[in-house]
Design a protein around this motif. Structure first.
Motif, PDB file in Angstrom:
ATOM      1  N   VAL A 213      28.222 102.830  45.535  1.00  0.00           N
ATOM      2  CA  VAL A 213      27.213 103.555  44.771  1.00  0.00           C
ATOM      3  C   VAL A 213      26.004 102.656  44.561  1.00  0.00           C
ATOM      4  O   VAL A 213      26.136 101.507  44.135  1.00  0.00           O
TER       5      VAL A 213
ATOM      6  N   GLU B 168      24.053 106.825  32.465  1.00  0.00           N
ATOM      7  CA  GLU B 168      24.149 105.817  33.521  1.00  0.00           C
ATOM      8  C   GLU B 168      25.258 104.807  33.231  1.00  0.00           C
ATOM      9  O   GLU B 168      26.067 104.482  34.115  1.00  0.00           O
TER      10      GLU B 168
ATOM     11  N   MET C 290      21.748 111.803  45.437  1.00  0.00           N
ATOM     12  CA  MET C 290      21.783 112.623  44.225  1.00  0.00           C
ATOM     13  C   MET C 290      20.530 112.275  43.434  1.00  0.00           C
ATOM     14  O   MET C 290      20.272 111.098  43.150  1.00  0.00           O
TER      15      MET C 290
ATOM     16  N   LEU D 216      27.088 114.262  37.469  1.00  0.00           N
ATOM     17  CA  LEU D 216      27.253 112.911  38.001  1.00  0.00           C
ATOM     18  C   LEU D 216      28.717 112.556  38.220  1.00  0.00           C
ATOM     19  O   LEU D 216      29.098 112.017  39.271  1.00  0.00           O
TER      20      LEU D 216
ATOM     21  N   LEU E  40      20.033 111.414  34.619  1.00  0.00           N
ATOM     22  CA  LEU E  40      21.477 111.280  34.438  1.00  0.00           C
ATOM     23  C   LEU E  40      21.861 111.839  33.075  1.00  0.00           C
ATOM     24  O   LEU E  40      22.085 111.116  32.102  1.00  0.00           O
TER      25      LEU E  40
ATOM     26  N   LEU F 293      26.734 106.703  48.155  1.00  0.00           N
ATOM     27  CA  LEU F 293      26.000 107.618  47.285  1.00  0.00           C
ATOM     28  C   LEU F 293      24.845 106.863  46.630  1.00  0.00           C
ATOM     29  O   LEU F 293      25.067 105.870  45.924  1.00  0.00           O
TER      30      LEU F 293
ATOM     31  N   LYS G 106      23.929 117.464  35.153  1.00  0.00           N
ATOM     32  CA  LYS G 106      23.656 117.115  36.554  1.00  0.00           C
ATOM     33  C   LYS G 106      24.922 116.905  37.375  1.00  0.00           C
ATOM     34  O   LYS G 106      24.862 116.824  38.596  1.00  0.00           O
TER      35      LYS G 106
ATOM     36  N   TRP H 223      22.663 102.475  42.374  1.00  0.00           N
ATOM     37  CA  TRP H 223      21.946 103.036  41.219  1.00  0.00           C
ATOM     38  C   TRP H 223      20.471 102.679  41.409  1.00  0.00           C
ATOM     39  O   TRP H 223      20.015 101.608  41.050  1.00  0.00           O
TER      40      TRP H 223
ATOM     41  N   ALA I  42      30.238 114.109  41.242  1.00  0.00           N
ATOM     42  CA  ALA I  42      29.818 113.438  42.473  1.00  0.00           C
ATOM     43  C   ALA I  42      30.619 112.158  42.705  1.00  0.00           C
ATOM     44  O   ALA I  42      31.047 111.876  43.837  1.00  0.00           O
TER      45      ALA I  42
ATOM     46  N   VAL J 155      22.142 107.155  43.862  1.00  0.00           N
ATOM     47  CA  VAL J 155      21.828 107.927  42.659  1.00  0.00           C
ATOM     48  C   VAL J 155      20.402 107.595  42.249  1.00  0.00           C
ATOM     49  O   VAL J 155      20.107 106.470  41.826  1.00  0.00           O
TER      50      VAL J 155
ATOM     51  N   GLY K 288      28.506 106.343  33.760  1.00  0.00           N
ATOM     52  CA  GLY K 288      28.675 106.585  35.186  1.00  0.00           C
ATOM     53  C   GLY K 288      29.096 105.337  35.933  1.00  0.00           C
ATOM     54  O   GLY K 288      29.966 105.385  36.822  1.00  0.00           O
TER      55      GLY K 288
END
Length: 420
Positions: free
Chosen positions: A273, A257, A224, A234, A228, A248, A232, A275, A237, A250, A260
């Protein structure tokens, strides 16, 4: 006529908000268009705000003071104006009126403004006599309704003076009350990128691809890419990730963020995830080549196009995007041709689409091949530049260069009515 001389003799001044290395779709587009026009013989300058401090902070979230800086980006002269402050998304640029006046006095055939960009728009409003004005309308002001309403009279003033208004896609015009007011001036000009780094990856990109594949061997890798921010998708997702295997990644930073990260923890996907923040170009291109699909779950017309879709497509990567009404997003990557399109905000549908890629033999490869073919046919930077220079010539009353590519077309009143 050789495309290298299509813009010969044309003097073009682009007014952007920022310019790379500032990240963002509009910023990348201004650079791509400016470079491609200069390669075709135009004399191109860019005037924008300096997005970075002396300390090297280059984030969109930097709102402090910055110095004035002038440089060359290949054949393009770039003037980044020092910023004193940023107030309500408007950059305070004390030198702007004087610098703009001097640049216009030296001689400019076309001033090309990229909006939303309230600071530069207001500066042009204050210039009594302007050369030919083009506006690329990248997005309506969607969420800032009060600020948008207050700003609308100033917007209307310049849009009324503009010779041409360009939209990233015809689909976006149908949902924009502002563009429909000026539909006789509107032309659709799809955005393009320099495809060469994607079609002919460098050794560094291939090494990055191998690293991504090694680090995630046997695990679906979902990407993705983007700031952020609210539109978008987020959270959509992250909710979808809870229903599909894989990791994922990001790519990007922004005000959502922290929230998220908290949402990922609450959903139980925190460990799946990454980041990544801002990735260097080679690393990002390598990730595009190694991934299973790009997730593009944007949820509002603030997302008018989505250049990261084009980057993924040029890399042969399928795109999972959303059917945003009156946005160019589902036009850029087409359902069942270059990826799969799902309803806006529907994490279940996004998860089903992702699982379909995993469970249907050959589907990801088929869509990836279609994505690359569409990128090559529609989204080359030289095609975009030639089409744009042709529109400049028409507005200036000059002989229009003969090019093989189909020219941008006027968005007719009947077309707008039919889609409303």
């Amino acid at each position: 006529m050789s495309t290298s001389t299509v813009g010969a003799g044309l003097r073009v001044l682009h007014l952007g908000k920022f310019y790379p290395p500032a990240s963002g779709g509009i910023e990348s587009h201004v650079q791509t268009l400016a470079r491609a026009q200069a390669a075709q013989g135009a004399q191109v300058e860019v005037l924008c705000a300096n997005h970075s401090s002396d300390s090297g902070n280059t984030s969109h979230e930097f709102h402090g003071r910055s110095p004035t800086h002038e440089s060359w980006d290949g054949l393009v002269r770039v003037v980044r104006l020092g910023r004193r402050a940023s107030v309500a998304r408007m950059d305070v640029l004390p030198e702007l009126p004087g610098v703009l006046r001097r640049m216009l006095e030296r001689g400019v055939d076309v001033v090309h403004l990229h909006t939303p960009n309230p600071t530069m728009l207001l500066a042009l409003d204050l210039v009594p006599r302007l050369p030919t004005v083009f506006i690329t309308h990248h997005s309506d002001i969607i969420r800032q309704k009060v600020a948008g309403a207050l700003f609308r009279p100033l917007e209307l003033m310049l849009y009324a003076r503009a010779n041409r208004i360009l939209s990233d896609s015809e689909a976006y015009v149908h949902g924009s009350s502002l563009l429909k007011m000026f539909r006789q001036k509107v032309r659709a000009l799809p955005l393009g990128i320099d495809l060469e780094p994607y079609l002919k990856p460098s050794p560094e990109v291939l090494r990055e691809e191998a690293r991504w594949r090694e680090e995630h061997a046997g695990v679906p890798l979902w990407l993705m890419v983007g700031r952020l921010v609210y539109y978008k998708g987020l959270f959509t997702a992250l909710e979808a990730l809870a229903r599909v295997p894989g990791r994922l990644v990001v790519v990007g930073v922004g005000p959502l963020e922290e929230e998220g990260r908290a949402r990922a923890k609450a959903l139980g996907v925190e460990s799946r995830v990454t980041w990544a923040g801002y990735l260097p170009p080679d690393s990002l291109m390598g990730a595009f080549r190694a991934a299973t699909a790009l997730w593009f779950p944007s949820n509002a017309r603030s997302e008018a196009y989505g250049l990261s879709q084009v980057e993924a497509m040029a890399s042969g990567l399928p795109v999972l995007n959303t059917a945003i009404p009156h946005s160019g997003v589902p036009w850029v990557s087409k359902h069942e041709e270059t990826g799969l399109t799902v309803p806006v905000g529907d994490s279940n549908a996004l998860a089903r689409a992702a699982r379909r890629l995993l469970e249907t033999p050959g589907l990801a490869e088929q869509l990836g091949q279609g994505a690359r073919a569409r990128a090559e046919a529609e989204f080359r930077d030289d095609v975009m530049a030639t089409r744009c220079l042709k529109l400049y010539s028409e507005a200036l009353g000059r002989p229009s260069p003969v090019v093989a590519e189909e020219a941008p077309h006027e968005v007719s009143e009947e077309s707008v009515r039919g889609a409303s």
